[in-house]
Design a protein around this motif. Structure first.
Motif, short mmCIF file in Angstrom:
data_model
loop_
_atom_site.label_atom_id
_atom_site.label_comp_id
_atom_site.label_asym_id
_atom_site.label_seq_id
_atom_site.Cartn_x
_atom_site.Cartn_y
_atom_site.Cartn_z
N TYR A 136 0.90 -1.37 -0.09
CA TYR A 136 -0.15 0.14 -0.09
C TYR A 136 0.86 1.32 -0.04
O TYR A 136 0.59 2.31 -0.58
CB TYR A 136 -0.73 0.02 1.42
CG TYR A 136 -1.96 -0.99 1.10
CD1 TYR A 136 -3.11 -0.75 0.33
CD2 TYR A 136 -2.14 -2.16 1.71
CE1 TYR A 136 -4.09 -1.55 0.00
CE2 TYR A 136 -3.19 -3.14 1.47
CZ TYR A 136 -4.29 -2.73 0.73
OH TYR A 136 -5.10 -3.82 0.54
N LEU A 137 2.11 1.27 0.68
CA LEU A 137 2.81 2.44 0.74
C LEU A 137 3.49 2.66 -0.72
O LEU A 137 3.89 3.91 -0.78
CB LEU A 137 3.88 2.37 1.88
CG LEU A 137 3.10 2.19 3.49
CD1 LEU A 137 4.32 2.16 4.19
CD2 LEU A 137 2.26 3.41 3.54
N ALA A 138 3.67 1.57 -1.53
CA ALA A 138 4.53 1.94 -2.61
C ALA A 138 3.34 2.28 -3.66
O ALA A 138 4.00 2.77 -4.98
CB ALA A 138 5.06 0.53 -2.89
N LEU A 139 2.00 2.17 -3.46
CA LEU A 139 1.18 2.42 -4.72
C LEU A 139 1.23 4.02 -5.15
O LEU A 139 1.26 4.24 -6.15
CB LEU A 139 -0.35 2.05 -4.17
CG LEU A 139 -0.57 0.59 -4.11
CD1 LEU A 139 -1.77 0.44 -3.69
CD2 LEU A 139 -0.05 -0.17 -5.37
N PRO A 140 1.41 4.95 -4.11
CA PRO A 140 1.57 6.34 -4.76
C PRO A 140 2.65 6.66 -5.51
O PRO A 140 2.75 7.30 -6.31
CB PRO A 140 1.59 7.07 -3.31
CG PRO A 140 0.70 6.31 -2.33
CD PRO A 140 1.17 4.94 -2.85
N GLU A 141 3.75 6.06 -5.17
CA GLU A 141 4.92 6.19 -5.96
C GLU A 141 4.89 5.57 -7.17
O GLU A 141 5.32 6.11 -8.25
CB GLU A 141 6.06 5.62 -5.13
CG GLU A 141 7.49 5.56 -6.05
CD GLU A 141 7.98 6.90 -6.24
OE1 GLU A 141 8.80 7.22 -7.31
OE2 GLU A 141 7.55 7.82 -5.35
N LEU A 142 4.08 4.56 -7.56
CA LEU A 142 4.03 3.94 -8.64
C LEU A 142 2.98 4.79 -9.72
O LEU A 142 3.13 5.04 -10.87
CB LEU A 142 3.26 2.42 -8.62
CG LEU A 142 4.06 1.25 -8.08
CD1 LEU A 142 3.26 0.03 -7.94
CD2 LEU A 142 5.36 1.13 -8.91
N VAL A 143 1.90 5.28 -8.90
CA VAL A 143 1.22 6.21 -9.73
C VAL A 143 2.02 7.63 -10.18
O VAL A 143 2.06 7.96 -11.23
CB VAL A 143 0.18 6.89 -8.64
CG1 VAL A 143 -0.78 8.11 -9.27
CG2 VAL A 143 -0.84 5.82 -8.43
N HIS A 144 2.78 8.20 -9.22
CA HIS A 144 3.65 9.12 -9.72
C HIS A 144 4.65 8.80 -10.74
O HIS A 144 4.96 9.65 -11.90
CB HIS A 144 4.65 9.59 -8.73
CG HIS A 144 5.63 10.53 -8.78
ND1 HIS A 144 5.25 11.88 -8.86
CD2 HIS A 144 7.04 10.66 -9.13
CE1 HIS A 144 6.33 12.67 -9.24
NE2 HIS A 144 7.31 11.78 -9.20
#
Length: 259
Positions: free
Chosen positions: A86-94
């Motif tokens: 879950y914590l990595a998902l925003p970075e993937l979106v970026h």
């Protein structure tokens, strides 16, 4: 032990059910503008099926794994393993929105499907874990009560994501409106800027409408509306992992001790 195990199960169920509830609209909002040729309505439908397959596969696969390594270790994998997902998902979106990375898009899809598989594994292994902790004879009544945590997750998971997305949208609109001349805003919406909260609640003001009034080059915040939600779910998984860390085998009393 019941409440500790229930807390970890609740965290896993909340994250998985919440993610599944917004999967298709999230895919459209987050990625369509960055990769319109790939992220179509058919892609969104396939993504939902992928999450369902992850859930089903987790129930089958992780239950087999738990038989080999034991239920405590399996639940540790479920709770601790969900945190980086879950914590990595925003970075993937970026990575997708900034670089147009298709690899990051597929990594996002795979990561969320893996997260759903961990939730499915928790559902599948929970009765056996209860038997290990409380005894085979006690599984029936205990599991019935344990499912109350799943019912709570079914309510709070979608509600949490919806509420946090609405808050993120309101914050993004406030930031965008600050870049719009007051006269242009009033002309477009027939209301002063001070009425922004009422205009947002009535859906009169949207990000796309305000972006049209912003200076050229203003970044569309829509793909990042779920970032805070993913961080919150990651924090919830931390709480679930901590709760499970305190789950210990219950000491068995002999018949003589009971008597």
């Amino acid at each position: 032990q019941f409440w500790l195990l229930g807390g970890s199960f609740y965290a896993l169920a909340t994250g998985g059910i919440g993610m599944a509830s917004v999967a298709k609209p999230m895919m459209g909002e987050v990625f369509t503008s960055s990769l319109p040729a790939i992220v179509t309505s058919a892609f969104g439908a396939s993504y939902v099926l992928m999450l369902s397959a992850g859930n089903l596969g987790g129930r089958l696969g992780w239950s087999a794994v738990s038989e080999a390594i034991g239920r405590p270790k399996a639940f540790t994998i479920f709770t601790v393993g969900s945190i980086p997902i879950y914590l990595a998902l925003p970075e993937l979106v970026h990575m997708v929105t900034e670089d147009g990375s298709t690899a990051a898009l597929y990594a996002f899809c795979g990561s969320t499907a893996l997260g759903l598989s961990l939730m499915g594994g928790a559902y599948a292994t929970l009765p056996a874990y209860e038997a290990d902790l409380f005894g085979q004879k006690e599984v029936g009544p205990i599991h019935g009560r344990m499912l109350l945590f799943a019912s709570g997750a079914a309510v709070t998971g979608p509600a949490l994501i919806s509420s946090m997305r609405s808050s993120a949208e309101a914050a993004a609109l406030g930031d965008l409106v600050s870049k719009v001349p007051p006269a242009a805003f009033e002309e477009a919406f027939q209301a002063p800027m001070e009425a922004l909260p009422e205009l947002i609640s009535s859906k009169m003001v949207t990000i796309n409408k305000v972006l049209a009034l912003c200076p050229p080059g203003t970044i569309d915040p829509t793909p990042h509306l779920y970032d805070s939600t993913m961080h919150a779910l990651g924090g919830l998984m931390v709480a679930g992992a901590v709760s499970h860390a305190f789950v210990k085998p219950i000491a068995r009393r002999t018949l003589a001790e009971v008597q």
